[in-house]
Motif scaffolding. Sequence first.
Motif, PDB file in Angstrom:
ATOM      1  N   PHE A  42       0.816  -1.228   0.000  1.00  0.00           N
ATOM      2  CA  PHE A  42       0.000   0.000   0.000  1.00  0.00           C
ATOM      3  C   PHE A  42       0.843   1.270   0.000  1.00  0.00           C
ATOM      4  O   PHE A  42       0.294   2.367  -0.116  1.00  0.00           O
ATOM      5  N   SER A  43       2.156   1.118   0.125  1.00  0.00           N
ATOM      6  CA  SER A  43       3.018   2.311   0.127  1.00  0.00           C
ATOM      7  C   SER A  43       3.500   2.677  -1.273  1.00  0.00           C
ATOM      8  O   SER A  43       4.130   3.721  -1.459  1.00  0.00           O
ATOM      9  N   VAL A  44       3.209   1.820  -2.264  1.00  0.00           N
ATOM     10  CA  VAL A  44       3.662   2.085  -3.633  1.00  0.00           C
ATOM     11  C   VAL A  44       2.476   2.004  -4.589  1.00  0.00           C
ATOM     12  O   VAL A  44       1.407   1.505  -4.244  1.00  0.00           O
ATOM     13  N   SER A  45       2.705   2.507  -5.802  1.00  0.00           N
ATOM     14  CA  SER A  45       1.663   2.496  -6.830  1.00  0.00           C
ATOM     15  C   SER A  45       2.266   2.056  -8.153  1.00  0.00           C
ATOM     16  O   SER A  45       3.494   2.110  -8.350  1.00  0.00           O
ATOM     17  N   GLU A  46       1.405   1.615  -9.070  1.00  0.00           N
ATOM     18  CA  GLU A  46       1.880   1.271 -10.405  1.00  0.00           C
ATOM     19  C   GLU A  46       2.499   2.508 -11.051  1.00  0.00           C
ATOM     20  O   GLU A  46       1.968   3.613 -10.947  1.00  0.00           O
ATOM     21  N   GLY A  47       3.633   2.306 -11.696  1.00  0.00           N
ATOM     22  CA  GLY A  47       4.334   3.415 -12.335  1.00  0.00           C
ATOM     23  C   GLY A  47       5.443   3.990 -11.485  1.00  0.00           C
ATOM     24  O   GLY A  47       6.294   4.739 -11.996  1.00  0.00           O
ATOM     25  N   ASP A  48       5.435   3.666 -10.162  1.00  0.00           N
ATOM     26  CA  ASP A  48       6.498   4.160  -9.281  1.00  0.00           C
ATOM     27  C   ASP A  48       7.840   3.536  -9.652  1.00  0.00           C
ATOM     28  O   ASP A  48       7.910   2.380 -10.109  1.00  0.00           O
ATOM     29  N   THR A  49       8.891   4.308  -9.430  1.00  0.00           N
ATOM     30  CA  THR A  49      10.256   3.791  -9.579  1.00  0.00           C
ATOM     31  C   THR A  49      10.809   3.552  -8.184  1.00  0.00           C
ATOM     32  O   THR A  49      10.809   4.460  -7.342  1.00  0.00           O
ATOM     33  N   ILE A  50      11.245   2.350  -7.930  1.00  0.00           N
ATOM     34  CA  ILE A  50      11.767   1.987  -6.616  1.00  0.00           C
ATOM     35  C   ILE A  50      13.156   1.387  -6.777  1.00  0.00           C
ATOM     36  O   ILE A  50      13.600   1.067  -7.889  1.00  0.00           O
ATOM     37  N   THR A  51      13.839   1.230  -5.650  1.00  0.00           N
ATOM     38  CA  THR A  51      15.158   0.606  -5.654  1.00  0.00           C
ATOM     39  C   THR A  51      15.027  -0.844  -5.195  1.00  0.00           C
ATOM     40  O   THR A  51      14.467  -1.111  -4.127  1.00  0.00           O
ATOM     41  N   VAL A  52      15.500  -1.761  -6.005  1.00  0.00           N
ATOM     42  CA  VAL A  52      15.498  -3.175  -5.654  1.00  0.00           C
ATOM     43  C   VAL A  52      16.934  -3.658  -5.567  1.00  0.00           C
ATOM     44  O   VAL A  52      17.866  -2.932  -5.916  1.00  0.00           O
ATOM     45  N   LYS A  53      17.100  -4.897  -5.097  1.00  0.00           N
ATOM     46  CA  LYS A  53      18.432  -5.476  -5.022  1.00  0.00           C
ATOM     47  C   LYS A  53      18.505  -6.739  -5.866  1.00  0.00           C
ATOM     48  O   LYS A  53      17.567  -7.548  -5.871  1.00  0.00           O
ATOM     49  N   THR A  54      19.610  -6.891  -6.601  1.00  0.00           N
ATOM     50  CA  THR A  54      19.882  -8.126  -7.328  1.00  0.00           C
ATOM     51  C   THR A  54      21.176  -8.717  -6.796  1.00  0.00           C
ATOM     52  O   THR A  54      21.913  -8.070  -6.042  1.00  0.00           O
ATOM     53  N   LEU A  55      21.445  -9.945  -7.187  1.00  0.00           N
ATOM     54  CA  LEU A  55      22.656 -10.608  -6.719  1.00  0.00           C
ATOM     55  C   LEU A  55      23.756 -10.517  -7.770  1.00  0.00           C
ATOM     56  O   LEU A  55      23.483 -10.619  -8.971  1.00  0.00           O
ATOM     57  N   PRO A  56      24.994 -10.320  -7.340  1.00  0.00           N
ATOM     58  CA  PRO A  56      26.112 -10.245  -8.285  1.00  0.00           C
ATOM     59  C   PRO A  56      26.181 -11.509  -9.148  1.00  0.00           C
ATOM     60  O   PRO A  56      26.160 -12.622  -8.641  1.00  0.00           O
ATOM     61  N   GLY A  57      26.221 -11.321 -10.447  1.00  0.00           N
ATOM     62  CA  GLY A  57      26.300 -12.463 -11.347  1.00  0.00           C
ATOM     63  C   GLY A  57      24.978 -13.153 -11.590  1.00  0.00           C
ATOM     64  O   GLY A  57      24.900 -14.088 -12.381  1.00  0.00           O
ATOM     65  N   ALA A  58      23.919 -12.721 -10.892  1.00  0.00           N
ATOM     66  CA  ALA A  58      22.593 -13.325 -11.067  1.00  0.00           C
ATOM     67  C   ALA A  58      21.546 -12.227 -11.020  1.00  0.00           C
ATOM     68  O   ALA A  58      20.751 -12.144 -10.073  1.00  0.00           O
ATOM     69  N   PRO A  59      21.505 -11.368 -12.039  1.00  0.00           N
ATOM     70  CA  PRO A  59      20.573 -10.226 -12.023  1.00  0.00           C
ATOM     71  C   PRO A  59      19.105 -10.639 -12.036  1.00  0.00           C
ATOM     72  O   PRO A  59      18.238  -9.839 -11.706  1.00  0.00           O
ATOM     73  N   GLU A  60      18.817 -11.897 -12.413  1.00  0.00           N
ATOM     74  CA  GLU A  60      17.420 -12.350 -12.399  1.00  0.00           C
ATOM     75  C   GLU A  60      16.922 -12.616 -10.984  1.00  0.00           C
ATOM     76  O   GLU A  60      15.713 -12.712 -10.747  1.00  0.00           O
ATOM     77  N   GLU A  61      17.838 -12.754 -10.023  1.00  0.00           N
ATOM     78  CA  GLU A  61      17.473 -12.909  -8.614  1.00  0.00           C
ATOM     79  C   GLU A  61      17.252 -11.518  -8.028  1.00  0.00           C
ATOM     80  O   GLU A  61      18.175 -10.702  -7.994  1.00  0.00           O
ATOM     81  N   VAL A  62      16.046 -11.229  -7.568  1.00  0.00           N
ATOM     82  CA  VAL A  62      15.738  -9.872  -7.131  1.00  0.00           C
ATOM     83  C   VAL A  62      14.994  -9.886  -5.805  1.00  0.00           C
ATOM     84  O   VAL A  62      14.212 -10.803  -5.518  1.00  0.00           O
ATOM     85  N   GLU A  63      15.259  -8.875  -4.990  1.00  0.00           N
ATOM     86  CA  GLU A  63      14.519  -8.633  -3.751  1.00  0.00           C
ATOM     87  C   GLU A  63      13.820  -7.294  -3.923  1.00  0.00           C
ATOM     88  O   GLU A  63      14.468  -6.242  -3.940  1.00  0.00           O
ATOM     89  N   ILE A  64      12.489  -7.347  -4.075  1.00  0.00           N
ATOM     90  CA  ILE A  64      11.732  -6.131  -4.347  1.00  0.00           C
ATOM     91  C   ILE A  64      11.496  -5.323  -3.074  1.00  0.00           C
ATOM     92  O   ILE A  64      11.720  -4.107  -3.049  1.00  0.00           O
ATOM     93  N   GLU A  65      11.054  -5.990  -2.000  1.00  0.00           N
ATOM     94  CA  GLU A  65      10.837  -5.303  -0.725  1.00  0.00           C
ATOM     95  C   GLU A  65      12.100  -5.395   0.114  1.00  0.00           C
ATOM     96  O   GLU A  65      12.630  -6.493   0.312  1.00  0.00           O
TER      97      GLU A  65
END
Length: 233
Positions: A96-119
Amino acid sequence: MFRWFIRGGGWLVLLLLAVGAIGLWVWVSEGARGREFAQSGVETSAKIVERDRRVRIGGSKTPTTDYLITVTYTSGTAPDLAFHRATETVSSDFYFSVSEGDTITVKTLPGAPEEVEIEPGGVSDNAFYAGLVGAGFIAFALVAAWFFHSTQAAARTLRRHGNRTEARIAELRPVGNRTALTVTFTDSLGRAQQAEIPPAPTKLVMGAKPGDPVAITYAPENPAQALLSATLD
Protein backbone atom coordinates in the motif's frame (compact mmCIF):
# COMPACT_ATOMS: atom_id res chain seq x y z
CA MET A 1 4.21 -52.52 14.60
CA PHE A 2 3.87 -50.41 11.44
CA ARG A 3 0.16 -51.27 11.23
CA TRP A 4 -0.42 -50.05 14.78
CA PHE A 5 1.64 -46.94 14.08
CA ILE A 6 -0.58 -45.99 11.13
CA ARG A 7 -3.85 -46.92 12.87
CA GLY A 8 -2.75 -45.04 15.97
CA GLY A 9 -2.33 -41.76 14.10
CA GLY A 10 1.32 -42.11 13.13
CA TRP A 11 0.46 -40.81 9.67
CA LEU A 12 -0.51 -37.49 11.26
CA VAL A 13 2.83 -37.29 13.06
CA LEU A 14 4.65 -37.96 9.79
CA LEU A 15 2.60 -35.31 7.99
CA LEU A 16 3.31 -32.69 10.67
CA LEU A 17 7.02 -33.57 10.64
CA ALA A 18 7.13 -33.30 6.84
CA VAL A 19 5.48 -29.87 6.79
CA GLY A 20 7.71 -28.74 9.64
CA ALA A 21 10.81 -29.95 7.84
CA ILE A 22 9.79 -28.03 4.71
CA GLY A 23 9.32 -24.87 6.77
CA LEU A 24 12.73 -25.25 8.39
CA TRP A 25 14.34 -25.97 5.03
CA VAL A 26 12.83 -22.76 3.63
CA TRP A 27 14.06 -20.92 6.73
CA VAL A 28 17.63 -22.13 6.18
CA SER A 29 17.77 -21.70 2.40
CA GLU A 30 15.89 -18.39 2.19
CA GLY A 31 17.71 -17.12 5.28
CA ALA A 32 21.03 -17.65 3.50
CA ARG A 33 19.63 -15.94 0.39
CA GLY A 34 18.40 -13.03 2.51
CA ARG A 35 21.84 -12.60 4.07
CA GLU A 36 23.37 -12.61 0.59
CA PHE A 37 21.04 -9.81 -0.50
CA ALA A 38 21.87 -7.85 2.67
CA GLN A 39 25.64 -8.28 2.35
CA SER A 40 26.26 -8.38 -1.40
CA GLY A 41 23.06 -7.13 -3.04
CA VAL A 42 23.44 -4.70 -5.92
CA GLU A 43 20.97 -1.82 -5.84
CA THR A 44 19.23 -0.98 -9.09
CA SER A 45 16.21 1.02 -10.17
CA ALA A 46 13.01 -0.80 -11.11
CA LYS A 47 9.57 0.27 -12.28
CA ILE A 48 6.40 -1.13 -10.73
CA VAL A 49 4.24 -2.36 -13.61
CA GLU A 50 1.61 -4.30 -11.69
CA ARG A 51 0.09 -4.63 -8.22
CA ASP A 52 -2.11 -7.62 -7.47
CA ARG A 53 -4.00 -9.06 -4.51
CA ARG A 54 -4.97 -12.73 -4.39
CA VAL A 55 -7.28 -14.19 -1.76
CA ARG A 56 -6.95 -17.89 -0.97
CA ILE A 57 -8.84 -20.06 1.47
CA GLY A 58 -6.71 -22.18 3.79
CA GLY A 59 -7.54 -25.40 5.58
CA SER A 60 -9.17 -23.45 8.41
CA LYS A 61 -11.51 -21.78 5.86
CA THR A 62 -10.00 -18.44 6.85
CA PRO A 63 -9.20 -16.23 3.83
CA THR A 64 -5.59 -15.14 3.42
CA THR A 65 -4.51 -12.32 1.12
CA ASP A 66 -1.26 -12.44 -0.82
CA TYR A 67 0.10 -9.07 -1.98
CA LEU A 68 2.18 -9.21 -5.16
CA ILE A 69 4.31 -6.60 -6.87
CA THR A 70 5.65 -6.98 -10.42
CA VAL A 71 8.62 -4.87 -11.52
CA THR A 72 10.75 -4.46 -14.62
CA TYR A 73 14.42 -3.49 -14.55
CA THR A 74 17.59 -3.79 -16.60
CA SER A 75 21.05 -5.18 -15.99
CA GLY A 76 24.33 -4.79 -17.79
CA THR A 77 25.26 -2.07 -20.24
CA ALA A 78 24.74 -1.55 -23.94
CA PRO A 79 25.11 -3.44 -26.18
CA ASP A 80 24.61 -6.27 -23.62
CA LEU A 81 21.71 -4.64 -21.81
CA ALA A 82 19.23 -7.21 -20.49
CA PHE A 83 15.62 -6.57 -19.50
CA HIS A 84 14.04 -8.40 -16.56
CA ARG A 85 10.54 -8.81 -15.19
CA ALA A 86 9.91 -10.26 -11.73
CA THR A 87 6.98 -10.78 -9.36
CA GLU A 88 7.37 -11.12 -5.60
CA THR A 89 5.03 -11.46 -2.62
CA VAL A 90 5.43 -8.47 -0.31
CA SER A 91 3.98 -7.28 2.97
CA SER A 92 0.70 -5.36 3.01
CA ASP A 93 2.51 -2.26 4.34
CA PHE A 94 4.89 -2.22 1.39
CA TYR A 95 2.09 -3.01 -1.06
CA PHE A 96 0.00 0.00 0.00
CA SER A 97 3.02 2.31 0.13
CA VAL A 98 3.66 2.08 -3.63
CA SER A 99 1.66 2.50 -6.83
CA GLU A 100 1.88 1.27 -10.41
CA GLY A 101 4.33 3.42 -12.34
CA ASP A 102 6.50 4.16 -9.28
CA THR A 103 10.26 3.79 -9.58
CA ILE A 104 11.77 1.99 -6.62
CA THR A 105 15.16 0.61 -5.65
CA VAL A 106 15.50 -3.18 -5.65
CA LYS A 107 18.43 -5.48 -5.02
CA THR A 108 19.88 -8.13 -7.33
CA LEU A 109 22.66 -10.61 -6.72
CA PRO A 110 26.11 -10.24 -8.28
CA GLY A 111 26.30 -12.46 -11.35
CA ALA A 112 22.59 -13.33 -11.07
CA PRO A 113 20.57 -10.23 -12.02
CA GLU A 114 17.42 -12.35 -12.40
CA GLU A 115 17.47 -12.91 -8.61
CA VAL A 116 15.74 -9.87 -7.13
CA GLU A 117 14.52 -8.63 -3.75
CA ILE A 118 11.73 -6.13 -4.35
CA GLU A 119 10.84 -5.30 -0.72
CA PRO A 120 13.83 -4.32 1.43
CA GLY A 121 14.51 -7.24 3.78
CA GLY A 122 11.58 -9.18 2.34
CA VAL A 123 13.50 -12.39 1.68
CA SER A 124 14.80 -12.52 5.25
CA ASP A 125 11.34 -11.78 6.65
CA ASN A 126 9.78 -14.58 4.61
CA ALA A 127 12.48 -16.96 5.81
CA PHE A 128 11.83 -15.98 9.42
CA TYR A 129 8.09 -16.62 9.20
CA ALA A 130 8.66 -19.90 7.38
CA GLY A 131 10.95 -20.94 10.23
CA LEU A 132 8.28 -20.06 12.80
CA VAL A 133 5.69 -22.11 10.94
CA GLY A 134 8.12 -25.01 10.58
CA ALA A 135 9.01 -24.95 14.27
CA GLY A 136 5.31 -24.85 15.15
CA PHE A 137 4.54 -27.93 13.06
CA ILE A 138 7.52 -29.77 14.57
CA ALA A 139 6.21 -28.93 18.05
CA PHE A 140 2.71 -30.17 17.14
CA ALA A 141 4.27 -33.36 15.76
CA LEU A 142 6.11 -34.01 19.03
CA VAL A 143 2.95 -33.43 21.08
CA ALA A 144 0.97 -35.71 18.74
CA ALA A 145 3.68 -38.37 18.92
CA TRP A 146 3.58 -38.27 22.73
CA PHE A 147 -0.23 -38.51 22.72
CA PHE A 148 -0.37 -41.42 20.29
CA HIS A 149 2.46 -43.20 22.10
CA SER A 150 0.54 -42.92 25.38
CA THR A 151 -2.67 -44.11 23.72
CA GLN A 152 -0.99 -47.05 22.04
CA ALA A 153 0.87 -47.96 25.25
CA ALA A 154 -2.49 -48.33 27.00
CA ALA A 155 -3.83 -50.38 24.09
CA ARG A 156 -0.80 -52.68 24.15
CA THR A 157 -1.27 -53.26 27.88
CA LEU A 158 -4.95 -54.14 27.43
CA ARG A 159 -4.14 -56.38 24.49
CA ARG A 160 -1.71 -58.39 26.59
CA HIS A 161 -3.29 -58.37 30.04
CA GLY A 162 -6.89 -57.15 29.66
CA ASN A 163 -10.05 -59.13 30.29
CA ARG A 164 -12.58 -59.42 27.48
CA THR A 165 -16.25 -59.31 28.28
CA GLU A 166 -19.62 -58.25 26.92
CA ALA A 167 -20.88 -54.86 28.04
CA ARG A 168 -24.08 -52.91 27.47
CA ILE A 169 -24.05 -49.52 25.82
CA ALA A 170 -25.37 -46.84 28.16
CA GLU A 171 -24.66 -43.84 25.92
CA LEU A 172 -23.14 -42.98 22.52
CA ARG A 173 -21.62 -39.59 21.74
CA PRO A 174 -20.38 -38.54 18.28
CA VAL A 175 -16.91 -36.95 18.33
CA GLY A 176 -16.12 -35.81 14.80
CA ASN A 177 -16.07 -38.92 12.62
CA ARG A 178 -15.70 -41.12 15.72
CA THR A 179 -17.98 -42.23 18.53
CA ALA A 180 -17.35 -42.31 22.28
CA LEU A 181 -19.32 -44.70 24.47
CA THR A 182 -20.31 -45.16 28.08
CA VAL A 183 -20.76 -48.86 28.86
CA THR A 184 -21.79 -50.93 31.87
CA PHE A 185 -20.64 -54.48 32.58
CA THR A 186 -19.89 -57.00 35.29
CA ASP A 187 -16.21 -57.66 35.96
CA SER A 188 -14.58 -61.01 36.72
CA LEU A 189 -15.32 -60.55 40.45
CA GLY A 190 -19.03 -60.05 39.82
CA ARG A 191 -18.99 -56.31 40.48
CA ALA A 192 -21.03 -53.86 38.43
CA GLN A 193 -18.75 -51.46 36.56
CA GLN A 194 -19.02 -48.50 34.24
CA ALA A 195 -16.37 -47.37 31.77
CA GLU A 196 -15.91 -44.50 29.34
CA ILE A 197 -14.70 -45.80 25.99
CA PRO A 198 -12.49 -43.27 24.12
CA PRO A 199 -13.67 -42.20 20.64
CA ALA A 200 -13.37 -45.10 18.20
CA PRO A 201 -14.16 -45.32 14.46
CA THR A 202 -17.93 -44.95 14.09
CA LYS A 203 -18.07 -47.90 11.69
CA LEU A 204 -17.31 -50.20 14.65
CA VAL A 205 -20.60 -49.26 16.32
CA MET A 206 -22.63 -48.33 13.25
CA GLY A 207 -26.33 -48.75 14.00
CA ALA A 208 -25.77 -49.45 17.70
CA LYS A 209 -28.02 -47.86 20.31
CA PRO A 210 -28.22 -47.74 24.13
CA GLY A 211 -28.89 -51.18 25.56
CA ASP A 212 -27.10 -53.05 22.76
CA PRO A 213 -24.27 -55.44 23.65
CA VAL A 214 -20.69 -54.60 22.70
CA ALA A 215 -17.40 -56.45 23.23
CA ILE A 216 -14.87 -54.59 25.37
CA THR A 217 -11.50 -55.30 26.95
CA TYR A 218 -10.86 -53.81 30.40
CA ALA A 219 -7.94 -53.61 32.80
CA PRO A 220 -8.50 -56.03 35.72
CA GLU A 221 -6.82 -53.67 38.19
CA ASN A 222 -8.79 -50.66 36.89
CA PRO A 223 -12.08 -51.73 35.23
CA ALA A 224 -12.91 -48.12 34.35
CA GLN A 225 -10.08 -48.31 31.78
CA ALA A 226 -11.49 -50.11 28.76
CA LEU A 227 -11.46 -50.14 24.97
CA LEU A 228 -13.60 -51.73 22.30
CA SER A 229 -12.17 -55.17 21.65
CA ALA A 230 -12.52 -54.50 17.90
CA THR A 231 -9.88 -51.76 18.13
CA LEU A 232 -7.40 -54.24 19.62
CA ASP A 233 -7.88 -57.01 17.05
